[in-house]
Scaffold this active site. Structure first.
Site, PDB file in Angstrom:
ATOM      1  N   HIS A 193      -9.103   3.943  -1.472  1.00 31.52           N
ATOM      2  CA  HIS A 193      -7.733   3.435  -1.308  1.00 31.52           C
ATOM      3  C   HIS A 193      -7.353   2.488  -2.450  1.00 31.52           C
ATOM      4  O   HIS A 193      -7.296   1.275  -2.268  1.00 31.52           O
ATOM      5  CB  HIS A 193      -7.632   2.734   0.062  1.00 31.52           C
ATOM      6  CG  HIS A 193      -6.278   2.216   0.407  1.00 31.52           C
ATOM      7  ND1 HIS A 193      -5.108   2.758  -0.078  1.00 31.52           N
ATOM      8  CD2 HIS A 193      -5.895   1.187   1.214  1.00 31.52           C
ATOM      9  CE1 HIS A 193      -4.079   2.076   0.419  1.00 31.52           C
ATOM     10  NE2 HIS A 193      -4.525   1.115   1.182  1.00 31.52           N
ATOM     11  N   CYS A 196       0.825  -1.215   0.000  1.00 33.24           N
ATOM     12  CA  CYS A 196       0.000   0.000   0.000  1.00 33.24           C
ATOM     13  C   CYS A 196       0.856   1.260   0.000  1.00 33.24           C
ATOM     14  O   CYS A 196       0.329   2.360  -0.138  1.00 33.24           O
ATOM     15  CB  CYS A 196      -0.939   0.002   1.196  1.00 33.24           C
ATOM     16  SG  CYS A 196      -1.582  -1.625   1.564  1.00 33.24           S
TER      17      CYS A 196
END
Ligand SMILES: [Zn+2]
Lengths: 132, 389
Positions: free
Chosen positions: B336, B87
Site C-alpha cells: 500500500h 490514501c
C-alpha cells in the site's frame, strides 16, 4: 506531529474545558467547535457550549504502537466516548483497570498531559477519561 | 457516465515493496514508462499528466510532485498536476484524468500514483499517515490509523458478531492472491495461525490485519473513444467514476460499522453505469486493514450488512468464486504505497479484463470495480470498468 506554541495554545481553551458548539436552529451539539452548522449551514445559529464531562465507552482499543510524541505512554487505551448529550469524542482512557475498559462503561473527563513535543519538551495538555 | 467515452489504453506499475535502491522519481518514471509503452502511443501525443501522491513532503522531503513527474519523464512543458486525498490520492488523480477527457478538454492523458514510504522510521510513518485523519483532534490524542480502524472493528464485532478469525481469513486470501502476483510486496502464503498469533497493534487488530509500508508507483494512459478505437487492441472502458466525502474525524460519524462515503459513491457509480453489484466480475477493494475489506463488501452491496465475515469464511471472495476480491493481493498482500494504490487498482482491473492477469486470472471477466478510501473514510472513490473488445 511536532506543534509550535501557538498551535497548542490556539486549541487550549476548548481542549481544557471541552467547549464545543450548540446550534439553536437544529438543536444539535458539536465537538470540536464548528463555525458553520453541518446540518443547517448558513441558517444555523451557533453558540459555544460546554460538553458534558461524563459519558459511556462506545468503542475502544489498546494501542501498542504509538506515533511520535507518545513514547512514554505506550501502550494506552484509546476510546470513542459517547457523552451524555450523544456527542462522540475520541480520547485516551487512563487510571482504569483493564477489565473495566469495555463498551458501555461509564466514564468521566479529567485534565491531563497529552504529549511532549520536540527537543525543547513542550508539553501539551487536554482531556483524558477514566472509568467511574 | 456523462460526457465523452473514456478508455484505459495502457497500464503499468513498478514492483511494490521496500525499495531501498529506488527514489520517489525512479518509481514513478518506471511505472509511467511501462504504461506509455503498453499503450503504444508516442510521448508527444500526451496532453496532460495527473499524479496522485499523499505525503511526499513528510516521507521524502519532496513537494511539487507534478512538476517532478513531467520533468523526469521528459514531458515538459505539459501541464502536470498532483492530487491529494490521503490514501485515495491515486483514485482522485484518476477521476481528474477521466473528467479532462470526458469534457473534451484533452484526448490523451497520463495518470500516475506514487509513494516512497520506507525512508523514514516506523514512528514517523505512523505520524505522517495520521495526517489522513484529524490532526488536531485525533492524532493529537494519540490516534494511529490501526487504532481508528480498530475502533470500527470493535463495533462491527459487537453489532454483527464478526470474529477476529474472519478478519484473519481476509489476510490469508489476499496473501494467497499476492503470491501469484510478481509485482506484490509479499510473495508468500500465510495461514490463519500466522495472523492470529501475530502481535496486537491496536486490539482487536494484529500486525497481519494491517497493510504494510510500501514503496511503489502505478500509471495508466487514458484516451477518448476516437483515439482508443484507432490505436488500442484491448480498450477498457470507464463506465463510472464517483467520489463522496464524510467527516474528517471518525468520532463525528453516525455509524462506525460502515463507511457512508463508500455507500454513497457506490450507489452513484452503479447508477452511472446502469448496472448492479451482482454484475461485477472482479473487484479491488480498499483493505488497508482486514476489517476495511469486510465493511467495503457490505457497503458496495456484495453482501447484506453484517454478512461479510460469513461470506469470506465460505470462500465466496476467492478467485474462482462469483466475486473474486483483491486478486492483486490487495493493499494487504500487494502493498500500500498510499498515493499509488488507487491507480494500481485500475491497473489490476485492466489486466483482468484484458485477460492478462497471469496466474490469478478471473475467467470471462467483463466488468471490474475499484474502491479506494482516504483516511478513515472521509473520502471514498468508486470506479467501474468494462471490457470493450
Ligand atoms: Zn444546525
Amino acid at each position: 506531529m511536532t506543534e509550535g506554541i501557538a498551535r497548542i495554545w490556539r486549541n487550549q481553551r476548548d481542549r481544557y474545558n471541552l467547549i464545543g458548539t450548540h446550534c439553536e436552529e437544529c438543536k444539535n451539539d458539536f465537538f470540536p467547535q464548528r463555525k458553520i452548522c453541518p446540518v443547517c449551514r448558513r441558517k444555523g445559529k451557533l453558540k459555544e457550549k460546554q460538553m458534558p464531562t461524563t459519558g459511556k465507552i462506545y468503542s475502544f482499543t489498546l494501542v501498542t504502537g504509538g506515533p511520535v510524541g507518545f513514547d512514554y505512554e505506550t501502550p494506552y487505551y484509546l476510546a470513542i466516548v459517547e457523552l451524555d448529550n450523544k456527542v462522540k469524542i475520541l480520547t485516551q482512557i487512563v487510571d482504569s483497570d483493564d477489565d473495566k475498559v469495555k463498551i458501555g462503561q461509564p466514564v468521566k473527563a479529567m485534565f491531563r498531559r497529552i504529549q511532549t513535543h520536540g527537543e525543547e519538551g513542550l508539553i501539551a495538555y487536554g482531556y483524558k477519561f477514566k472509568v467511574v | 457516465m456523462k460526457g465523452r467515452d473514456v478508455y484505459v489504453i495502457g497500464a503499468g506499475m513498478s514492483s511494490f515493496g521496500e525499495h531501498w535502491d529506488s527514489s520517489l522519481r525512479e518509481l514513478i518514471v518506471d511505472a509511467a514508462i511501462k504504461a506509455i509503452a503498453d499503450s503504444k502511443i508516442e510521448g508527444k501525443q500526451l496532453q496532460a499528466v495527473y499524479g496522485g501522491c499523499m505525503a511526499s513532503g513528510l516521507f521524502a522531503g519532496q513537494e511539487h510532485v507534478g512538476a517532478l513527474i513531467a520533468d523526469y519523464l521528459g514531458l515538459n512543458p505539459l501541464p502536470s498536476t498532483r492530487l491529494e486525498a490521503a490514501c485515495a490520492s491515486g483514485s482522485v488523480a484518476m477521476r481528474n484524468g477521466i473528467m479532462a477527457i470526458a469534457s473534451g478538454f484533452y484526448d490523451v492523458v497520463a495518470v500516475g500514483g506514487v509513494e516512497k514510504m520506507t525512508d523514514v522510521s516506523t514512528e514517523m510513518a505512523s505520524t505522517t499517515l495520521g495526517g489522513a485523519g484529524d490532526e488536531e483532534w485525533e492524532l493529537f490524542n494519540g490516534a494511529t490509523f490501526p487504532a481508528l480502524y480498530a475502533l470500527m472493528a470493535r463495533r462491527h464485532m459487537l453489532e454483527y458478531g464478526t470474529t477476529e478469525e474472519q478478519m484473519a481469513m481476509v489476510a490469508v486470501k489476499n496473501h494467497a492472491n499476492a503470491a501469484k502476483n510478481r509485482y506484490a510486496q509479499f510473495q508468500k502464503e500465510i495461514t490463519i495461525d500466522t495472523v492470529m498469533k501475530s502481535q496486537y497493534v491496536a486490539s482487536p487488530l494484529k500486525l497481519f490485519d494491517c497493510s504494510p509500508l510500501t514503496d511503489g508507483a502505478a500509471a495508466v494512459i487514458l484516451a477518448s473513444g476516437d483515439v482508443a478505437k484507432k490505436i488500442c487492441e484491448k480498450p477498457i472502458k470507464l463506465i463510472a467514476s464517483s467520489q463522496a466525502s464524510d467527516s474528517l474525524a471518525l468520532a463525528n460519524r453516525a455509524s462506525f460499522s460502515s463507511l457512508r462515503a463508500t455507500q454513497i459513491a457506490a450507489k452513484e457509480a452503479f447508477t452511472q453505469a446502469g448496472i448492479k453489484s451482482k454484475d461485477v466480475d472482479v473487484a479491488e477493494l480498499h483493505d488497508c486493514f482486514t476489517i476495511a475489506e469486510l465493511m467495503a463488501m457490505e457497503d458496495l452491496g456484495f453482501c447484506e450488512k453484517g454478512k461479510s465475515g460469513k461470506m469470506v469464511e465460505a470462500g465466496q471472495t476467492k478467485i474462482g468464486s462469483d466475486i473474486p476480491i483483491n486478486t492483486s493481493g490487495g493493499l494487504k498482500g500487494c502493498g500500500h504505497p498510499v498515493g499509488a494504490t488507487g491507480v494500481k487498482q485500475i491497473v489490476e482491473i485492466a489486466w483482468q479484463l484484458r485477460g492478462e492477469a497471469t496466474g490469478r486470472q478471473v475467467k470471462n471477466a467483463e466488468i471490474g470495480l475499484t474502491h479506494n478510501v482516504g483516511g478513515s473514510g472521509a473520502t471514498a472513490v468508486v470506479h467501474l470498468l468494462k471490457k470493450d473488445f
